[in-house]
Structure formats: structure tokens, C-alpha cells
Design a protein around this motif. Sequence first.
Motif, PDB file in Angstrom:
ATOM      1  N   GLU A 108       0.789  -1.233   0.000  1.00  0.00           N
ATOM      2  CA  GLU A 108       0.000   0.000   0.000  1.00  0.00           C
ATOM      3  C   GLU A 108       0.819   1.280   0.000  1.00  0.00           C
ATOM      4  O   GLU A 108       0.310   2.336  -0.398  1.00  0.00           O
ATOM      5  N   CYS A 109       2.064   1.264   0.454  1.00  0.00           N
ATOM      6  CA  CYS A 109       2.858   2.496   0.526  1.00  0.00           C
ATOM      7  C   CYS A 109       3.260   2.946  -0.877  1.00  0.00           C
ATOM      8  O   CYS A 109       3.092   2.213  -1.861  1.00  0.00           O
ATOM      9  N   ASP A 110       3.789   4.150  -0.981  1.00  0.00           N
ATOM     10  CA  ASP A 110       4.157   4.701  -2.288  1.00  0.00           C
ATOM     11  C   ASP A 110       5.153   3.806  -3.014  1.00  0.00           C
ATOM     12  O   ASP A 110       5.042   3.589  -4.225  1.00  0.00           O
ATOM     13  N   ASN A 111       6.138   3.300  -2.279  1.00  0.00           N
ATOM     14  CA  ASN A 111       7.150   2.462  -2.925  1.00  0.00           C
ATOM     15  C   ASN A 111       6.557   1.151  -3.430  1.00  0.00           C
ATOM     16  O   ASN A 111       6.857   0.715  -4.554  1.00  0.00           O
ATOM     17  N   CYS A 112       5.723   0.526  -2.638  1.00  0.00           N
ATOM     18  CA  CYS A 112       5.091  -0.725  -3.077  1.00  0.00           C
ATOM     19  C   CYS A 112       4.197  -0.487  -4.292  1.00  0.00           C
ATOM     20  O   CYS A 112       4.184  -1.284  -5.242  1.00  0.00           O
ATOM     21  N   ARG A 113       3.465   0.622  -4.288  1.00  0.00           N
ATOM     22  CA  ARG A 113       2.544   0.897  -5.388  1.00  0.00           C
ATOM     23  C   ARG A 113       3.271   1.137  -6.707  1.00  0.00           C
ATOM     24  O   ARG A 113       2.733   0.884  -7.780  1.00  0.00           O
ATOM     25  N   ARG A 114       4.503   1.610  -6.625  1.00  0.00           N
ATOM     26  CA  ARG A 114       5.233   1.789  -7.879  1.00  0.00           C
ATOM     27  C   ARG A 114       6.185   0.622  -8.164  1.00  0.00           C
ATOM     28  O   ARG A 114       7.085   0.716  -9.005  1.00  0.00           O
ATOM     29  N   CYS A 120       9.785  -1.037   0.745  1.00  0.00           N
ATOM     30  CA  CYS A 120       8.498  -0.891   1.432  1.00  0.00           C
ATOM     31  C   CYS A 120       8.688  -0.011   2.677  1.00  0.00           C
ATOM     32  O   CYS A 120       9.536  -0.298   3.530  1.00  0.00           O
ATOM     33  N   LEU A 121       7.910   1.063   2.781  1.00  0.00           N
ATOM     34  CA  LEU A 121       8.138   2.042   3.840  1.00  0.00           C
ATOM     35  C   LEU A 121       7.880   1.489   5.248  1.00  0.00           C
ATOM     36  O   LEU A 121       8.664   1.749   6.159  1.00  0.00           O
TER      37      LEU A 121
END
Length: 360
Positions: A108-114, A120-121
Motif C-alpha cells: 500500500e505504501c508509495d514504494n510498493c505501489r510503484r 516498502c516504507l
Amino acid sequence: MTNLTTQTRPPQTRIAHAYGVPSATEPLAPLTIERREVGPRDVLIDIKFCGVCHSDIHHCRGEWGEVPYPAVPGHEIAGVVAEVGAEVITYAIGDRVGVGCMVNSCRECDNCRRGEEQYCLPGNTLTYGSIDRDGTVTRGGYSTHVVVDEDFVVRIPDGLELDVAAPLLCAGITTYSPLRHWGAGPGRRVAVVGLGGLGHMAVKIAHAMGAEVTVLSQSLRKKDDGLRLGADAYYATSDPETFKQLAGRFELIINTVSAQVDVDPLLGLLGTDGAMVNVGAPAEPLPVDVFSLLTQRRSFAGSAIGSIRETQEMLDFCAEHGIGAEIELIGADQINEAWERVLASDVRYRFVIDTATLKG
């Protein structure tokens, strides 16, 4: 007709034979561990081979923080799919697959989504020593079986043998990711510090990418190996002339050493806008002279493993270019000795465990 993708898992696959440590000061010993039931999106993997990484030793000896013992390490896993959950669409029984350093992330975090799950934050779920989604402690590939969410499984191409492919799941992707990110390729001069488990993969991959590759090692003891693996040049860092001769030469330096090194002389080998990327993970901090960075707009960076997408890309790249790890295959009764040899830098260049020997 029986649907093989939803068949009930045989009871014997619930228990896995493994090798692990009961504490930070004891040697590895055989034990049995329980693997979770195969969920709807899970893949049960019959592990065939598992590489031995220096990180396994750091973790099990408590050098990177608190450890939930008993610890079963291993994050260079190559095997065959034995069962899949009802909702799995990517893999089928009999597929050749691998698992690297992580088995889940928050999604769900920004890094995972991209698609950068390795960053992963909230923190990804490591293959061993983490708390998994069901509240259990993850245990790694020094074992006969593992259950992993399909999103964190990668396919091993037919062009790669499973034993030489296993170390690619850590050593391969750990070096491929920064080489790709910092643009190693034709016209780029890349130095690799250390010719060990990580370093030998960095040399092979950078060479295949088309870069000019130089190995920087303490001595010239492995020079012949380095040149055979694809290096264009090989220098000893114990020789002060090396730093005079190569000053300002490189666009990119990959430091693969998992121990204390003197960073500042290495930074002096970078040209303007050059980057030194640390992929080794020493137990102690590395001091850096900031003025060495300021004077030529140099960068000192770090890089972890790659994402799942990038790991698959790396495996496909290695298959296309005929790249596998240089390995020494060992049985379970040799793992403790192998660890001592890793610490003594006495391996060329990756130990790989034949997990069939874990059953005794």
C-alpha cells in the motif's frame, strides 16, 4: 477429474526438514519446522538448492539486531512448485521457481505501489527472521519446503540450472539492480570492489551489460579469475600506486565488501558526478569524508535488493547471456564448515546447499 491446483496438500509437506541455529553462539544443527497451510494465493515450493549468503551469518549471530531463535536462514532459494492455492494464476505444479530476500510487503505504501517492494516504507517481510502475515516467524531456505505468496515468487528460465541460479536470487539481483539503476553499459567505466559472492556476479553482469569493468581487490590473488569472469583490468588496493593510477577514472563503483573498508581512497577514484554504491552490509558504520564528495559532486549511495519485477528481469537477462553463479555444491554436514570458510573468504564464489541432504 482431480484439479491439481486445488488438491489437498499431503500431510508430509507440513513439516520441513531444516538446518538452523538455536542461539547466536551455537553451530547450525538439524531441526524440523512447520510451514503454514497453502492459502488461496500461496505456492508450496519443493526447495532443491539454497545459496549461502554472508547475510545468513550476520543474522544468525545476532550482528544486525534481535533474532527470533531458532533461526533458519537462506534467501537464495531455487526449487519446483509442489502445490498452488485455488486463486494462483501465475504458477503451476512442476514450474521451476525461485524466492529471494523477501516474501511479502505492505502493498500500500508509495514504494510498493510503484513496484519497489524492496523499499516498502513500513518494512517488507524478509524470507527469514521477520513476522509473517499470520503472526509466525519466517524461516528460510536451509530447508526442504517453503510456502510463499505467488506475488513474491519468480520464474527461473529453462536456460538456467537450478543450482547456479539459486545465488542469483540475492547476489545476482543485489548487483544487477544498482548496475541497471546507475546506467552501467557501453562507454561506462565500472569498478567492482571485492571479488567474492557479490563481486563475481557484479563482474559478470556489468560485462554482459557492455561496461568496461575493473576489479579492485586487496591483492592480485584472484586476478586470473577476475579476468576470466569478464573484468578488463584488475588492481590491488593494497598497492598505493593503484589510487594514483586510477584517480578520477570511474563513473560507477560497486562496493561489495561486507566488512570495514576505507571509503575515502575509493571515492577518489570517481570522476565528477561519479557514484560509489555500497551493496555489502558491514556490521559497523562506514565513515565518509564529505569533502571528497563535495569537491567533484560525487555520490556515496546504498542499494538493497531489487523488486520482484526487477528480479525476474535479472533472471531473464542472465539466462539470455548464459550467466550463472560460480558455485561449490555442499551437503548439510558441510554447512558449518562453509560458514567458517565464508568468513575467511575461502570460497569461489558461492556455496550452494543441496537440500536433499537435509533429510538425513
